[in-house]
Design a protein around this motif. Structure first.
Motif, mmCIF file in Angstrom:
data_model
loop_
_atom_site.group_PDB
_atom_site.id
_atom_site.type_symbol
_atom_site.label_atom_id
_atom_site.label_comp_id
_atom_site.label_asym_id
_atom_site.label_seq_id
_atom_site.Cartn_x
_atom_site.Cartn_y
_atom_site.Cartn_z
ATOM 1 N N SER A 146 18.514 45.034 20.653
ATOM 2 C CA SER A 146 18.857 46.439 20.448
ATOM 3 C C SER A 146 19.039 46.682 18.956
ATOM 4 N N VAL A 147 18.399 47.757 18.457
ATOM 5 C CA VAL A 147 18.392 48.059 17.027
ATOM 6 C C VAL A 147 18.846 49.495 16.810
ATOM 7 N N LEU A 148 19.752 49.690 15.866
ATOM 8 C CA LEU A 148 20.182 51.030 15.481
ATOM 9 C C LEU A 148 19.699 51.314 14.070
ATOM 10 N N ILE A 149 19.062 52.483 13.891
ATOM 11 C CA ILE A 149 18.562 52.897 12.574
ATOM 12 C C ILE A 149 19.367 54.107 12.121
ATOM 13 N N ASN A 150 20.184 53.946 11.078
ATOM 14 C CA ASN A 150 20.922 55.073 10.516
ATOM 15 C C ASN A 150 20.057 55.732 9.445
ATOM 16 N N GLN A 196 27.600 65.378 15.285
ATOM 17 C CA GLN A 196 28.408 65.551 16.487
ATOM 18 C C GLN A 196 29.095 64.270 16.951
ATOM 19 N N GLN A 197 28.565 63.140 16.499
ATOM 20 C CA GLN A 197 29.056 61.870 17.031
ATOM 21 C C GLN A 197 28.987 60.786 15.963
ATOM 22 N N ASP A 198 30.055 60.028 15.809
ATOM 23 C CA ASP A 198 30.113 58.914 14.863
ATOM 24 C C ASP A 198 29.761 57.632 15.608
ATOM 25 N N PHE A 199 28.582 57.088 15.332
ATOM 26 C CA PHE A 199 28.126 55.931 16.100
ATOM 27 C C PHE A 199 29.048 54.729 15.918
ATOM 28 N N THR A 200 29.782 54.663 14.810
ATOM 29 C CA THR A 200 30.665 53.514 14.583
ATOM 30 C C THR A 200 31.883 53.533 15.499
ATOM 31 N N GLN A 201 32.092 54.639 16.193
ATOM 32 C CA GLN A 201 33.229 54.751 17.117
ATOM 33 C C GLN A 201 32.805 54.614 18.578
ATOM 34 N N ASN A 202 31.525 54.364 18.808
ATOM 35 C CA ASN A 202 31.024 54.238 20.181
ATOM 36 C C ASN A 202 31.356 52.877 20.781
ATOM 37 N N GLN A 203 31.135 52.747 22.059
ATOM 38 C CA GLN A 203 31.363 51.477 22.755
ATOM 39 C C GLN A 203 30.126 50.574 22.737
ATOM 40 N N THR A 204 28.955 51.178 22.535
ATOM 41 C CA THR A 204 27.703 50.411 22.542
ATOM 42 C C THR A 204 27.637 49.492 21.325
ATOM 43 N N GLN A 205 27.150 48.272 21.538
ATOM 44 C CA GLN A 205 26.979 47.318 20.445
ATOM 45 C C GLN A 205 25.495 46.989 20.274
ATOM 46 N N TYR A 206 25.140 46.620 19.045
ATOM 47 C CA TYR A 206 23.734 46.404 18.692
ATOM 48 C C TYR A 206 23.538 45.035 18.054
ATOM 49 N N ASP A 207 22.334 44.494 18.259
ATOM 50 C CA ASP A 207 21.974 43.238 17.605
ATOM 51 C C ASP A 207 21.737 43.452 16.109
ATOM 52 N N VAL A 224 30.641 47.759 16.119
ATOM 53 C CA VAL A 224 29.530 48.081 17.016
ATOM 54 C C VAL A 224 28.358 47.116 16.835
ATOM 55 N N LEU A 225 28.633 46.004 16.157
ATOM 56 C CA LEU A 225 27.672 44.909 16.071
ATOM 57 C C LEU A 225 28.011 43.870 17.120
ATOM 58 N N LYS A 226 27.007 43.292 17.731
ATOM 59 C CA LYS A 226 27.250 42.186 18.653
ATOM 60 C C LYS A 226 27.808 40.978 17.886
ATOM 61 N N SER A 227 28.277 39.990 18.614
ATOM 62 C CA SER A 227 28.990 38.867 17.986
ATOM 63 C C SER A 227 28.143 38.124 16.956
ATOM 64 N N THR A 247 30.435 37.200 4.565
ATOM 65 C CA THR A 247 29.754 36.825 5.810
ATOM 66 C C THR A 247 28.697 35.748 5.604
ATOM 67 N N SER A 248 28.278 35.534 4.368
ATOM 68 C CA SER A 248 27.337 34.432 4.114
ATOM 69 C C SER A 248 28.015 33.082 4.310
ATOM 70 N N LEU A 249 29.358 33.077 4.248
ATOM 71 C CA LEU A 249 30.124 31.837 4.363
ATOM 72 C C LEU A 249 30.894 31.732 5.670
ATOM 73 N N PHE A 250 31.319 32.896 6.206
ATOM 74 C CA PHE A 250 32.211 32.876 7.362
ATOM 75 C C PHE A 250 31.715 33.819 8.459
ATOM 76 N N GLY A 251 32.018 33.453 9.701
ATOM 77 C CA GLY A 251 31.751 34.325 10.835
ATOM 78 C C GLY A 251 30.305 34.325 11.294
ATOM 79 N N ASN A 252 30.090 34.873 12.499
ATOM 80 C CA ASN A 252 28.749 34.949 13.063
ATOM 81 C C ASN A 252 28.032 36.241 12.712
ATOM 82 N N GLN A 253 28.775 37.320 12.559
ATOM 83 C CA GLN A 253 28.163 38.572 12.113
ATOM 84 C C GLN A 253 27.788 38.448 10.638
#
Length: 313
Positions: A146-150, A196-207, A224-227, A247-253
């Protein structure tokens, strides 16, 4: 030859249509009669002096990265192009495309697809390569993701939506209400009106989240990013630079920054998508070279739907 020249940084008023010396090509370059160029936000950012740390203060300066035209002369080390070839490509900093003639390195050029115009070809390189390299190289896009394009209706966004679909993903496009139908016509599966809608506040997550207009930060988007999701931005502001380093050093995102690298191989990949009908170029409007100032102002307004082309013939 005639060219649009700046002799200082500033507003669109510093652009001047002048007679200048024609470029002399190096052994690995092509002398190209420029039929069309295109406007990218980086062009007017350079004009304003926002990137002078890169461009310096050597004037006069001819801006413009993207171009399409006909080869008039080839350098002694050029093997893949001949006089008369219709080509397109992208120049290095600070540009040089806003002119009747340009010296184009052979390794950043490709033969123009026969089924598109010079204006359409000139609209491709920076924006389409940014989209392609963001998704493929930075985000390692895979079919089924799943891809989101802002900024899905803008110069980079229109190509990102189509390329993401061509690579077998589910695409959500973010744009204003007036452009929802347009972005849907590009292939987007889902649409969000950002007014009308802030995508960063949605429940849907994206790859993958590609912020093609640099309006968000990784910190805003990570919920809203997947793990193991990847956020790619076209704007390396301080917040994002810190996120990219962390994030280059820590975490999966991961947070990443894209700066397109023009090359013949990727242009030929775009050719294949165009020739098979998987990618189309959308031109919002075309200005003559002498009216480049107006084209820059329109680009700065952020109202363009697709690309702004320049007729240099």
């Amino acid at each position: 030859m005639k060219a649009m020249v700046i002799r200082e940084y500033g507003s669109a008023d510093v652009l001047r249509y002048e007679e200048v010396e024609a470029p002399k090509i190096k052994p690995g370059e092509l002398l190209v009669k420029v039929h069309a160029a295109a406007v990218n936000p980086v062009d007017w950012k350079i004009r304003k002096g926002m990137l002078k740390i890169i461009t310096g203060n050597k004037f006069p300066m001819i801006l413009g990265f993207d171009l399409a035209g006909v080869v008039l002369e080839v350098g002694s080390q050029v093997s893949n192009f001949r006089v008369g070839d219709e080509i397109y490509g992208s120049l290095g900093v600070p540009g040089g495309a806003y002119a009747q003639l340009a010296a184009v390195p052979q390794n950043v050029a490709a033969v123009k697809p026969k089924n598109i115009s010079f204006e359409e070809a000139a609209a491709l390189p920076v924006a389409a390569l940014t989209a392609l390299q963001s998704l493929r190289d930075k985000a390692n896009i895979q079919s089924g993701q799943s891809v989101l394009i802002n900024g899905a209706s803008g110069g980079v966004g229109i190509f990102a939506v189509q390329i993401a679909k061509a690579l077998g993903t589910e695409v959500t496009g973010i744009c204003s209400a007036k452009n929802l139908d347009f972005v849907k016509s590009l292939g987007a599966d889902f649409l969000i009106d950002y007014t009308q809608q802030d995508f960063t506040q949605n429940q849907t997550q994206y790859d993958i989240i590609l912020d093609a207009v640099g309006k968000q930060t990784f910190d805003n988007c990570k919920k809203v990013l997947k793990s193991k999701g990847v956020y790619v931005t076209t704007l390396p502001n301080l917040q994002n630079i810190m996120a990219i380093a962390f994030t280059s050093l820590f975490g999966n995102q991961k947070a990443k920054f894209i700066l397109a690298q023009p090359n013949t191989a990727d242009l030929l990949y775009l050719n294949e998508l165009i020739e098979t009908g998987k990618l189309r170029v959308v031109i919002d409007c075309t200005y003559p070279l002498q009216e480049l100032a107006a084209a820059h102002l329109y680009s700065e307004s952020e109202r363009a739907k697709g690309k702004i082309a320049i007729n240099c013939s």
